[in-house]
Write a protein that holds these residues in place. Sequence first.
Motif, short mmCIF file in Angstrom:
data_model
loop_
_atom_site.label_atom_id
_atom_site.label_comp_id
_atom_site.label_asym_id
_atom_site.label_seq_id
_atom_site.Cartn_x
_atom_site.Cartn_y
_atom_site.Cartn_z
N ASP A 95 -47.61 -23.07 -8.80
CA ASP A 95 -47.48 -22.37 -7.84
C ASP A 95 -47.69 -23.38 -7.13
O ASP A 95 -46.10 -23.77 -6.05
CB ASP A 95 -48.69 -20.81 -7.27
CG ASP A 95 -49.84 -22.06 -7.49
OD1 ASP A 95 -50.13 -22.63 -8.08
OD2 ASP A 95 -50.26 -21.00 -6.85
N ASP B 82 -49.79 -20.52 -3.80
CA ASP B 82 -49.70 -21.93 -3.23
C ASP B 82 -48.60 -21.67 -2.01
O ASP B 82 -48.07 -22.39 -0.89
CB ASP B 82 -49.53 -22.75 -3.83
CG ASP B 82 -51.17 -23.21 -4.23
OD1 ASP B 82 -52.01 -22.85 -4.26
OD2 ASP B 82 -51.17 -24.41 -5.64
N GLU C 126 -63.70 -18.98 -7.12
CA GLU C 126 -61.75 -19.23 -6.57
C GLU C 126 -61.96 -20.73 -7.47
O GLU C 126 -62.71 -21.61 -6.74
CB GLU C 126 -61.32 -19.09 -5.49
CG GLU C 126 -59.76 -19.25 -5.25
CD GLU C 126 -59.36 -20.76 -4.96
OE1 GLU C 126 -58.19 -21.45 -5.72
OE2 GLU C 126 -59.77 -21.25 -4.68
C1 BDR Z 1 -55.70 -21.75 -6.78
O1 BDR Z 1 -55.74 -22.38 -8.19
C2 BDR Z 1 -54.97 -23.04 -9.11
O2 BDR Z 1 -54.67 -22.31 -9.81
C3 BDR Z 1 -53.48 -22.62 -8.42
O3 BDR Z 1 -52.86 -23.54 -8.33
C4 BDR Z 1 -53.74 -22.14 -6.81
O4 BDR Z 1 -54.04 -23.24 -5.54
C5 BDR Z 1 -55.22 -20.06 -6.96
O5 BDR Z 1 -57.30 -19.80 -7.31
#
Ligand code: BDR
Length: 342
Positions: free
Chosen positions: A14, A268, A165
């Motif tokens: 992403d 992202d 996260e």
């Molecule tokens: C985020 O973690 C990464 O794996 C992705 O690139 C994104 O920035 C999401 O939690």
Amino acid sequence: MAQPIIFDVDTGIDDSLALLYLLSSPEAEILAITCTSGNVPARQVAINNLAWLELCGKPDIEVALGSEVPIVAPLMTTEETHGPQGIGHAELDPPRGGISPRHATEVWIELARSRPGQIIGLVTGPLTNLALALRIEPELPRLLKRLVIMGGAFDHPGNTLPTTEWNIAVDPESAKIVFDAFSGLPADRRPIVCGLDVTELIEMKPEHLVRLARVAGSTPEELLSPDDAYGTRSTASNPLVRHLTDAVRFYMEFHVTHDQGFLAHMHDPFAAAIALHPELGVTRPATIDVELAGTLTRGQTVADWRGLWGREPNAEIVVSTDPAAFFDHLIDRVGTFARTLT
Ligand code: BDR
Ligand code: CA
């Protein structure tokens, strides 16, 4: 006038699409890309960025290596999410260009000092480089025009542990340093934070790739399906569409294994769009802090929405958006740019 941007990444599928979006956007000028370890180790992140830049005919953008490890936590990476190299099934040509002699923290500090109040900082990986830069230059929050962060989960479950996260979980100490550094500043200095609450609404589906390929003039039409053999490779005539499809297919296959369906959360790219067009999201002020001690919750972002801690807000958290409008914007941008590549 194009908006100057420092883009700090852990590329990443992403992150890759976020980079393609920025390269496709005439209102963005990427001054430098700074690399941190996260999805894959920082050196691989740098190679991925260089390779995408060369594919897109923009080899002169500086790519600087940052910290290869978090400031306290042991490094964790997630090749199962983003592929062995971080770009899914895509195999980009090895880049000819090299990594900048400058360290990522130097890049952040020197650029911000050279253009005070002008530069947008965009971080879509762990916050390690920015935290290290803040230790050297505590004025960074005032030197930047705006900071946009993809990270955290607020009123939402985590994607790494139940409450955490990924970007924050990789380097919680750095995240705390950054949020603390943005405390006590005027409202227009607060970072805009895109957490999982909104970024998991940004579901890229096979039909989005079909639409993007059409805008790019790429053939044949490829509608990715969960019934395709694992790792089926794209035959798209357009190189950007071909490599992007190979990358995103891996991400969709990963989401299937996590019971989220044949789709990919484009965290992202959404943060990148917010960096250029904050009006794409509705924000609410809050005070964010990061749990560093919890045995079950280390790395959790805690948002105080009601001022219960008696501290001023240090962030604007994106609480809602229109995913369809975002995808229209993304597809138009990236598809139109891809059409210029052969
Ligand atoms: C985020 O973690 C990464 O794996 C992705 O690139 C994104 O920035 C999401 O939690
Ligand atoms: Ca990322």
